[in-house]
Design a protein around this motif. Structure first.
Motif, PDB file in Angstrom:
ATOM      1  N   MET A 103       4.585  -4.265  -0.829  1.00 24.71           N
ATOM      2  CA  MET A 103       3.420  -3.171  -0.530  1.00 24.71           C
ATOM      3  C   MET A 103       3.938  -1.874   0.019  1.00 24.71           C
ATOM      4  O   MET A 103       3.574  -0.927  -0.451  1.00 24.71           O
ATOM      5  CB  MET A 103       2.661  -3.909   0.660  1.00 24.71           C
ATOM      6  N   ARG A 104       4.866  -1.869   0.903  1.00 24.19           N
ATOM      7  CA  ARG A 104       5.513  -0.729   1.460  1.00 24.19           C
ATOM      8  C   ARG A 104       6.243   0.090   0.405  1.00 24.19           C
ATOM      9  O   ARG A 104       6.073   1.346   0.269  1.00 24.19           O
ATOM     10  CB  ARG A 104       6.607  -1.174   2.499  1.00 24.19           C
ATOM     11  N   ARG A 105       6.933  -0.352  -0.769  1.00 19.02           N
ATOM     12  CA  ARG A 105       7.421   0.296  -1.686  1.00 19.02           C
ATOM     13  C   ARG A 105       6.356   1.060  -2.645  1.00 19.02           C
ATOM     14  O   ARG A 105       6.646   1.950  -3.338  1.00 19.02           O
ATOM     15  CB  ARG A 105       8.153  -0.384  -2.505  1.00 19.02           C
ATOM     16  N   ASN A 106       5.090   0.382  -2.733  1.00 22.66           N
ATOM     17  CA  ASN A 106       4.161   0.921  -3.394  1.00 22.66           C
ATOM     18  C   ASN A 106       3.134   1.597  -2.894  1.00 22.66           C
ATOM     19  O   ASN A 106       2.036   1.986  -3.379  1.00 22.66           O
ATOM     20  CB  ASN A 106       3.429  -0.103  -4.355  1.00 22.66           C
ATOM     21  N   TYR A 118      -3.704   1.938   3.991  1.00 24.77           N
ATOM     22  CA  TYR A 118      -2.550   1.491   3.269  1.00 24.77           C
ATOM     23  C   TYR A 118      -2.350  -0.057   3.059  1.00 24.77           C
ATOM     24  O   TYR A 118      -1.896  -0.476   1.803  1.00 24.77           O
ATOM     25  CB  TYR A 118      -1.314   1.949   3.790  1.00 24.77           C
ATOM     26  N   VAL A 119      -2.401  -0.773   4.098  1.00 21.79           N
ATOM     27  CA  VAL A 119      -2.354  -2.271   3.991  1.00 21.79           C
ATOM     28  C   VAL A 119      -3.473  -2.773   2.819  1.00 21.79           C
ATOM     29  O   VAL A 119      -2.935  -3.266   2.050  1.00 21.79           O
ATOM     30  CB  VAL A 119      -2.685  -2.901   5.391  1.00 21.79           C
ATOM     31  N   ARG A 120      -4.710  -2.377   3.089  1.00 21.03           N
ATOM     32  CA  ARG A 120      -5.624  -2.825   2.076  1.00 21.03           C
ATOM     33  C   ARG A 120      -5.208  -2.168   0.726  1.00 21.03           C
ATOM     34  O   ARG A 120      -5.502  -3.036  -0.170  1.00 21.03           O
ATOM     35  CB  ARG A 120      -6.949  -2.274   2.490  1.00 21.03           C
ATOM     36  N   ALA A 121      -5.083  -0.881   0.445  1.00 18.77           N
ATOM     37  CA  ALA A 121      -4.816  -0.300  -0.687  1.00 18.77           C
ATOM     38  C   ALA A 121      -3.468  -0.839  -1.523  1.00 18.77           C
ATOM     39  O   ALA A 121      -3.508  -1.383  -2.695  1.00 18.77           O
ATOM     40  CB  ALA A 121      -4.558   1.085  -0.739  1.00 18.77           C
TER      41      ALA A 121
END
Length: 469
Positions: free
Chosen positions: A328-331, A265-268
């Motif tokens: 990032m977290r919201r997406n 998820y961090v990367r995406a």
């Protein structure tokens, strides 16, 4: 065996048009096509409704519901269309009812700390108005900019602030609703406590449009803490990241948010928002923690404690989480589109003290199946709610269906053995209906069926959702 309904007929449409006006009844194929899905991307689950109706108020909704009962036509309520459980798809045909015209904030009372709004108001607009007045509406689903407040109540939406403030049902004083037989009623009251009969507003919230159509709500406001800090703890081992959670909770730091993102998820998410300098892009696992206080000294003390706890747990770096980290977290959900057109997002919930072993077990279960991309996990780790994403990529339909089913059977069995449930905030919808019937204790499920049949004897509202009535 599902109930049989009548198709939408010209006499039915004529009566509906007489209620809401010709301009608010849509039957054109290109218009209906827009409402065949919500946040579902598997075309095999799409259903084009027979008509779309856009009422202006509770009175019009009540009249339409009475017509649906008269003509035996099913009705599916569509709020913001952000459901991840096929909640807004007309799986049994009939009409889709849009809530977008009920979009007024009726009252903002800062002295008594409440707001009254119609069900079609965007959640973000309530948040902004409260903030501008110096207050906080604590409901905060990640889809706040597009979801509507009525849908939040219908699904008992959670979000990132649930650790401190609770979920949507904890933010509500009372609501107005249209019953499945077309009466307008108000339930709940603007009280701190109440022991006067059944708590009807709590029953309606989370019922996913099967027990009534929410048309208006009175929401609680909170004092807005003036001091805030967002911390990002980066780990290189998911188990170290998860082990920090109980230590933070036991320390009495009372964080507002505690969010977890695995490295996929961090990367995406960094790629999706084009954040090229994301910390530890290649191997970082993120834990995002928000602390809010009414004292600057208290904030400094808590941040120092958090930093020490995270470093002691094995964080490779602890730094401030700026707006890009929260973007990032919201997406997270949107970022999946970069790797797979069709995906499945789950939201198992377990007791907070079981979240670390549950994530470990899910990773183990996922490794046994030939998913093109390893199982992706982000989580509201402070309240035990896990978001599990499976990506179809180029798998054929038969293989995809088989491994998804087998994976879920294992994951849900494990979650229930931990005292967990199928959904923490997304709801059951149509997507998890079969699992709801399989895993819910028989006595509990029978009580739900009795309530549904008592309130909605003709099974008009949102059929094919939550369970088979």
């Amino acid at each position: 065996m599902m109930k049989e309904y009548n198709s939408v007929s010209e006499p039915f449409l004529a009566d509906v048009r007489a209620v809401v006006g010709d301009a608010n009844v849509f039957t054109e194929p290109e218009k209906l096509e827009q409402y065949k899905t919500d946040e579902e991307y598997d075309p095999r689950r799409f259903r084009v409704p027979e008509a779309v109706v856009r009422p202006a108020n509770a009175e019009e909704i009540a009249a339409v519901v009475k017509l649906c009962n008269k003509y035996n036509v099913p009705l599916t309520v569509r709020s913001g269309g952000t459901s991840l459980a096929d909640g807004a798809i007309a799986v049994c045909g009939g009409i889709v009812l849009l809530m977008e015209r009920l979009n007024k904030i009726i009252e903002m009372n800062t002295e008594a700390m409440y707001v009254v709004a119609e069900a079609g108001v965007r959640t973000v607009d309530i948040q902004k108005m409260a903030n501008e007045a110096g207050y906080l509406y604590a409901g905060d689903p990640c889809s706040a900019e597009s979801c509507l407040i009525g849908g939040n109540l219908a699904t008992n939406a959670g979000g990132s602030k649930a650790v401190r403030y609770g979920v949507t049902r904890n933010q509500v004083y009372s609501l107005e609703m249209v019953t499945p037989t077309g009466e307008i009623v108000e339930v709940g009251s603007r009280l701190k406590k109440c022991s006067t009969g059944y708590c009807m507003e709590q029953l309606v919230m989370g019922s996913e449009g099967t027990l009534g159509i929410i048309t208006k709500v009175t929401l609680k406001l909170q004092p807005m803490p003036p001091y805030r800090f967002d911390l990002l703890a980066v780990f290189d081992d998911p188990f170290k990241a998860l082990d920090v959670v109980p230590k933070i909770m036991q320390a009495g730091l009372n964080p507002t948010s505690m969010e977890y993102m695995d490295n996929s998820y961090v990367r995406a998410c960094a790629d999706y928002i084009e954040f090229k300098g994301a910390p530890h892009y290649e191997d970082g696992i993120y834990v995002i923690i928000t602390v809010e206080t009414f004292s600057e000294d208290e904030l400094d003390m808590k941040m120092e404690q958090l930093d020490e706890l995270c470093e002691a747990a094995g964080a490779v770096e602890v730094l401030e989480a700026d707006d890009r980290i929260w973007a990032m977290r919201r997406n997270c959900q949107e970022s999946i589109s970069l790797v797979s057109k069709v995906s499945l997002t789950d939201d198992v919930v377990v007791p907070v003290d079981r979240i670390a072993p549950t994530i470990k077990e899910i990773m183990h279960i996922g490794s046994k199946y030939p998913f093109p991309i390893p199982v992706k996990i982000n989580a509201h780790i402070g309240d035990g709610n896990l978001h599990i994403v499976l990506c179809k990529c180029d798998l054929d339909d038969a293989t995809w269906e088989k491994i998804v089913h087998d994976f879920h059977e294992e994951v849900y069995a494990y979650a229930y053995a931990q005292g967990g449930r199928l959904a923490g905030e997304h709801g059951i919808g149509a997507k998890k209906l079969a699992y709801m019937e399989e895993f819910t204790p028989a006595g509990e499920l029978e009580l739900m069926r009795r309530i549904k049949l008592a309130w909605d004897p003709n099974l008009i509202l949102n059929p094919g959702k939550v369970f088979n009535a």
